[in-house]
Design a protein around this motif. Structure first.
Motif, PDB file in Angstrom:
ATOM      1  N   SER A  85       0.808  -1.272   0.082  1.00 12.61           N
ATOM      2  CA  SER A  85       0.019   0.085  -0.067  1.00 12.61           C
ATOM      3  C   SER A  85       0.791   1.207   0.029  1.00 12.61           C
ATOM      4  O   SER A  85       1.822   1.270   0.459  1.00 12.61           O
ATOM      5  CB  SER A  85      -0.749   0.002   1.332  1.00 12.61           C
ATOM      6  N   PRO A  86       0.489   2.467  -0.755  1.00 15.42           N
ATOM      7  CA  PRO A  86       1.169   3.357  -0.847  1.00 15.42           C
ATOM      8  C   PRO A  86       1.177   4.110   0.787  1.00 15.42           C
ATOM      9  O   PRO A  86       1.870   4.955   1.092  1.00 15.42           O
ATOM     10  CB  PRO A  86       0.688   4.239  -1.614  1.00 15.42           C
ATOM     11  N   LEU A  87       0.247   3.796   1.594  1.00 19.90           N
ATOM     12  CA  LEU A  87       0.237   4.152   2.843  1.00 19.90           C
ATOM     13  C   LEU A  87       1.251   3.685   3.761  1.00 19.90           C
ATOM     14  O   LEU A  87       1.567   4.096   4.849  1.00 19.90           O
ATOM     15  CB  LEU A  87      -1.035   4.165   3.754  1.00 19.90           C
ATOM     16  N   TRP A  88       1.738   2.466   3.386  1.00 23.80           N
ATOM     17  CA  TRP A  88       2.768   1.789   4.073  1.00 23.80           C
ATOM     18  C   TRP A  88       4.218   2.269   3.922  1.00 23.80           C
ATOM     19  O   TRP A  88       4.783   1.882   2.981  1.00 23.80           O
ATOM     20  CB  TRP A  88       2.836   0.336   3.699  1.00 23.80           C
ATOM     21  N   ARG A  89       4.599   3.203   4.924  1.00 23.81           N
ATOM     22  CA  ARG A  89       6.003   3.728   4.619  1.00 23.81           C
ATOM     23  C   ARG A  89       7.270   2.946   5.102  1.00 23.81           C
ATOM     24  O   ARG A  89       7.062   2.117   5.874  1.00 23.81           O
ATOM     25  CB  ARG A  89       6.022   5.204   5.255  1.00 23.81           C
TER      26      ARG A  89
ATOM     27  N   ALA B 126       7.857  13.777  11.440  1.00 22.16           N
ATOM     28  CA  ALA B 126       8.832  14.758  10.896  1.00 22.16           C
ATOM     29  C   ALA B 126       8.431  14.579   9.196  1.00 22.16           C
ATOM     30  O   ALA B 126       8.440  15.700   8.683  1.00 22.16           O
ATOM     31  CB  ALA B 126      10.311  14.538  11.000  1.00 22.16           C
ATOM     32  N   LEU B 127       8.511  13.377   8.905  1.00 20.20           N
ATOM     33  CA  LEU B 127       8.065  13.346   7.385  1.00 20.20           C
ATOM     34  C   LEU B 127       6.799  13.835   6.993  1.00 20.20           C
ATOM     35  O   LEU B 127       6.571  14.556   6.016  1.00 20.20           O
ATOM     36  CB  LEU B 127       8.496  11.701   6.934  1.00 20.20           C
ATOM     37  N   TRP B 128       5.655  13.421   7.836  1.00 22.85           N
ATOM     38  CA  TRP B 128       4.665  14.042   7.439  1.00 22.85           C
ATOM     39  C   TRP B 128       4.424  15.318   7.479  1.00 22.85           C
ATOM     40  O   TRP B 128       3.982  16.199   6.635  1.00 22.85           O
ATOM     41  CB  TRP B 128       3.611  13.472   8.642  1.00 22.85           C
TER      42      TRP B 128
END
Length: 193
Positions: free
Chosen positions: A11-15, A173-175
């Motif tokens: 999933s693109p939400l899985w970082r 921090a990434l968000w």
């Protein structure tokens, strides 16, 4: 369930931080399931071996002798002997080298003058505590092993929390950077058209 987890991984939400957190959690579970019990068993086994060796040394250094009660020992206010079922008496005995000794000893046996009592002495004939019981040593070793297990499990959990906390801070921090890149107009109708 396994298929759902595999789909979620793509999933693109899985970082990347989510993947690292999953690996850290899996590693912590393996260490809790295998490492902590192994450490507890090893700690208990080492403690038991050490205590059994100490018991053997105590039996070599200490000898039981039969003493004869001479009379009651002096009592002081607040003496805890009576409550524990043990009391102090003055007794006479012969040391392993044959010399006579008289002194105060603690006993749970008969306290009447002339009664025999068992006294443990060292090589010089001085009274010493009896050697540690093997069952008591084993109990201490088991408790030591449980303590090592709990310490190891606590260290694994503390390490997991530290690492996951750092990953969460990286994720936030990434968000923050991604929200800053999206700009203040993100989500308004008609922007970017």
């Amino acid at each position: 369930m396994g298929v759902g987890v595999l789909k979620w991984r793509h999933s693109p939400l899985w970082r990347a931080t989510d993947r690292r957190e999953a690996w850290v959690t899996l590693g912590a579970l393996v260490l809790l399931a295998l490492g902590a019990p192994t450490a507890g068993w090893a700690g208990g086994a080492l403690a038991d071996a050490s205590l059994q060796q100490e018991i053997r040394a105590q039996h070599e250094e200490r000898r039981p002798v039969t003493a004869v009660v001479v009379g009651p020992a002096r009592r002081f206010a607040g003496d805890p002997g009576a409550e524990s079922g043990r009391t102090s008496v003055v007794a006479a005995w012969r040391a392993p080298d044959g010399t006579r000794h008289t002194g105060e000893v603690t006993t749970s046996e008969s306290r009447e003058p002339g009664a025999p009592v068992r006294v443990w002495t060292d090589a010089a004939g001085l009274p010493v505590p009896p050697p540690m019981d093997a069952d008591a040593a084993r109990t201490h070793a088991v408790l030591g092993g449980i303590g090592v297990f709990l310490l190891a499990a606590g260290c694994v959990e503390a390490g997991r929390r530290l690492i996951v906390g750092r990953l969460v801070r990286q994720r936030y921090a990434l968000w923050d950077r991604e929200w800053a890149e999206a700009g203040p107009d993100w989500g308004r109708a008609g922007t970017g058209s």
